[in-house]
Write a protein that holds these residues in place. Structure first.
Motif, PDB file in Angstrom:
ATOM      1  N   ASP A  28     -27.899 -19.316 -30.809  1.00  0.00           N
ATOM      2  CA  ASP A  28     -26.815 -20.126 -31.163  1.00  0.00           C
ATOM      3  C   ASP A  28     -26.558 -21.031 -30.351  1.00  0.00           C
ATOM      4  O   ASP A  28     -25.976 -22.142 -30.709  1.00  0.00           O
ATOM      5  CB  ASP A  28     -25.521 -19.216 -31.491  1.00  0.00           C
ATOM      6  N   SER A  29     -26.571 -20.806 -28.819  1.00  0.00           N
ATOM      7  CA  SER A  29     -26.177 -21.798 -27.966  1.00  0.00           C
ATOM      8  C   SER A  29     -27.181 -23.052 -28.206  1.00  0.00           C
ATOM      9  O   SER A  29     -26.743 -24.001 -27.811  1.00  0.00           O
ATOM     10  CB  SER A  29     -26.030 -21.540 -26.738  1.00  0.00           C
ATOM     11  N   ASP A  30     -28.248 -22.762 -28.214  1.00  0.00           N
ATOM     12  CA  ASP A  30     -29.334 -23.814 -28.244  1.00  0.00           C
ATOM     13  C   ASP A  30     -29.395 -24.866 -29.504  1.00  0.00           C
ATOM     14  O   ASP A  30     -29.022 -25.965 -29.364  1.00  0.00           O
ATOM     15  CB  ASP A  30     -30.854 -23.540 -28.244  1.00  0.00           C
ATOM     16  N   VAL A  31     -28.779 -24.285 -30.496  1.00  0.00           N
ATOM     17  CA  VAL A  31     -28.542 -25.050 -31.704  1.00  0.00           C
ATOM     18  C   VAL A  31     -27.234 -25.825 -31.823  1.00  0.00           C
ATOM     19  O   VAL A  31     -27.122 -26.896 -31.953  1.00  0.00           O
ATOM     20  CB  VAL A  31     -28.317 -24.002 -33.000  1.00  0.00           C
ATOM     21  N   VAL A  32     -26.297 -25.271 -30.851  1.00  0.00           N
ATOM     22  CA  VAL A  32     -25.090 -26.062 -30.854  1.00  0.00           C
ATOM     23  C   VAL A  32     -25.180 -27.209 -29.810  1.00  0.00           C
ATOM     24  O   VAL A  32     -24.723 -28.285 -30.281  1.00  0.00           O
ATOM     25  CB  VAL A  32     -23.939 -24.996 -29.959  1.00  0.00           C
ATOM     26  N   VAL A  33     -26.280 -26.994 -28.911  1.00  0.00           N
ATOM     27  CA  VAL A  33     -26.232 -28.325 -27.832  1.00  0.00           C
ATOM     28  C   VAL A  33     -27.170 -29.172 -28.591  1.00  0.00           C
ATOM     29  O   VAL A  33     -26.995 -30.427 -28.573  1.00  0.00           O
ATOM     30  CB  VAL A  33     -27.147 -27.627 -26.552  1.00  0.00           C
ATOM     31  N   ILE A  34     -28.127 -28.864 -29.577  1.00  0.00           N
ATOM     32  CA  ILE A  34     -28.947 -29.841 -30.456  1.00  0.00           C
ATOM     33  C   ILE A  34     -28.069 -30.704 -31.418  1.00  0.00           C
ATOM     34  O   ILE A  34     -27.956 -31.866 -31.411  1.00  0.00           O
ATOM     35  CB  ILE A  34     -30.163 -29.255 -30.943  1.00  0.00           C
ATOM     36  N   ALA A  36     -24.818 -30.986 -31.186  1.00  0.00           N
ATOM     37  CA  ALA A  36     -23.952 -31.997 -30.207  1.00  0.00           C
ATOM     38  C   ALA A  36     -24.593 -33.136 -29.675  1.00  0.00           C
ATOM     39  O   ALA A  36     -23.925 -34.267 -29.920  1.00  0.00           O
ATOM     40  CB  ALA A  36     -23.322 -31.145 -29.011  1.00  0.00           C
ATOM     41  N   ALA A  37     -25.822 -33.142 -29.381  1.00  0.00           N
ATOM     42  CA  ALA A  37     -26.480 -34.163 -29.004  1.00  0.00           C
ATOM     43  C   ALA A  37     -26.662 -35.047 -30.089  1.00  0.00           C
ATOM     44  O   ALA A  37     -26.499 -36.336 -30.180  1.00  0.00           O
ATOM     45  CB  ALA A  37     -27.812 -33.970 -28.255  1.00  0.00           C
ATOM     46  N   LEU A  38     -27.062 -34.578 -31.223  1.00  0.00           N
ATOM     47  CA  LEU A  38     -27.138 -35.348 -32.619  1.00  0.00           C
ATOM     48  C   LEU A  38     -25.785 -36.144 -32.876  1.00  0.00           C
ATOM     49  O   LEU A  38     -25.981 -37.431 -33.261  1.00  0.00           O
ATOM     50  CB  LEU A  38     -27.869 -34.684 -33.718  1.00  0.00           C
ATOM     51  N   LEU A  39     -24.818 -35.440 -32.797  1.00  0.00           N
ATOM     52  CA  LEU A  39     -23.580 -36.137 -33.058  1.00  0.00           C
ATOM     53  C   LEU A  39     -22.948 -37.052 -32.097  1.00  0.00           C
ATOM     54  O   LEU A  39     -22.710 -38.235 -32.627  1.00  0.00           O
ATOM     55  CB  LEU A  39     -22.439 -34.943 -33.054  1.00  0.00           C
ATOM     56  N   CYS A  40     -23.402 -37.018 -30.787  1.00  0.00           N
ATOM     57  CA  CYS A  40     -23.139 -38.063 -29.899  1.00  0.00           C
ATOM     58  C   CYS A  40     -24.026 -39.278 -30.156  1.00  0.00           C
ATOM     59  O   CYS A  40     -23.571 -40.417 -30.182  1.00  0.00           O
ATOM     60  CB  CYS A  40     -23.240 -37.606 -28.560  1.00  0.00           C
ATOM     61  N   ALA A  41     -25.120 -39.015 -30.636  1.00  0.00           N
ATOM     62  CA  ALA A  41     -26.103 -40.255 -30.909  1.00  0.00           C
ATOM     63  C   ALA A  41     -25.697 -40.961 -32.186  1.00  0.00           C
ATOM     64  O   ALA A  41     -25.749 -42.246 -32.239  1.00  0.00           O
ATOM     65  CB  ALA A  41     -27.450 -39.636 -31.266  1.00  0.00           C
TER      66      ALA A  41
END
Length: 195
Positions: A28-34, A36-41
């Motif tokens: 779940d932490s890996d999915v959350v990081v991915i 979050a990166a897509l949301l920032c982009a």
């Protein structure tokens, strides 16, 4: 023998370490990081699009008009002059007198587009707002793509006199009636003025 094999399997099976399944927290932490990166982009792309749209809407109308070239009618409206006349026209456009014409001759020494010197009998186009002069072919090519002076980038305002639209065509009966009315009014007006 069968019982001894069973015992052996039972005793050996307890000694082998079993692999633990991956913890759900790590996945779940890996999915959350991915995510979050897509949301920032996505936020960055939307922000850049908004800034670009704002910059385009705030651009001055002159800058937008300069990006468009002049039409053929507008190009024909600009005068073509011989070199001697162009020197006087450049001095007049810059608000100078005949004494300044000698200085203008030095300024109108070469075309700023092709960088070749003007010959005495060449046709030169002097732009009315700024007084800069260029070879006709050079400046027509430039003004076909953008409507600003190649030297000072001042936007040209060409006064194209609007032509009246042609009168609508009439049928023969209406045209004959119009001619008859105009001829009777002109002949009737002359008789009234004489008496």
């Amino acid at each position: 023998m069968a019982s001894s094999a069973r015992r052996l399997l039972q005793t050996n099976s307890g000694q082998l370490p079993t692999a633990e399944p991956p913890s759900p927290l790590a996945v779940d932490s890996d999915v959350v990081v991915i995510l979050a990166a897509l949301l920032c982009a996505l936020i960055c792309v939307v922000g850049l699009a908004a800034v670009t749209r704002c910059a385009r809407s705030r651009a001055s109308p002159g800058a937008q008009a300069a990006a468009k070239g002049l039409g053929k009618k507008a190009l024909r409206a600009l005068p073509k002059l011989a070199y001697e006349d162009a020197v006087a026209a450049a001095a007049a456009a810059r608000g100078g007198s005949s004494a300044a014409a000698a200085g203008e001759e030095r300024i109108l020494a070469e075309c700023a587009i092709c960088l070749s010197e003007f010959a005495p009998k060449e046709e030169i186009r002097v732009l009315p707002q700024c007084g800069h002069g260029f070879h006709v072919a050079c400046v027509d090519t430039w003004l076909g793509a953008r409507s600003s002076c190649p030297s000072c980038r001042r936007v040209l305002v060409v006064d194209e006199t609007p032509k009246r639209p042609p009168e609508p065509k009439r049928c023969r009966k209406c045209e004959a009636a119009m001619k008859e009315a105009s001829s009777s009014s002109s002949s009737g007006g002359d008789g009234a003025a004489g008496s």
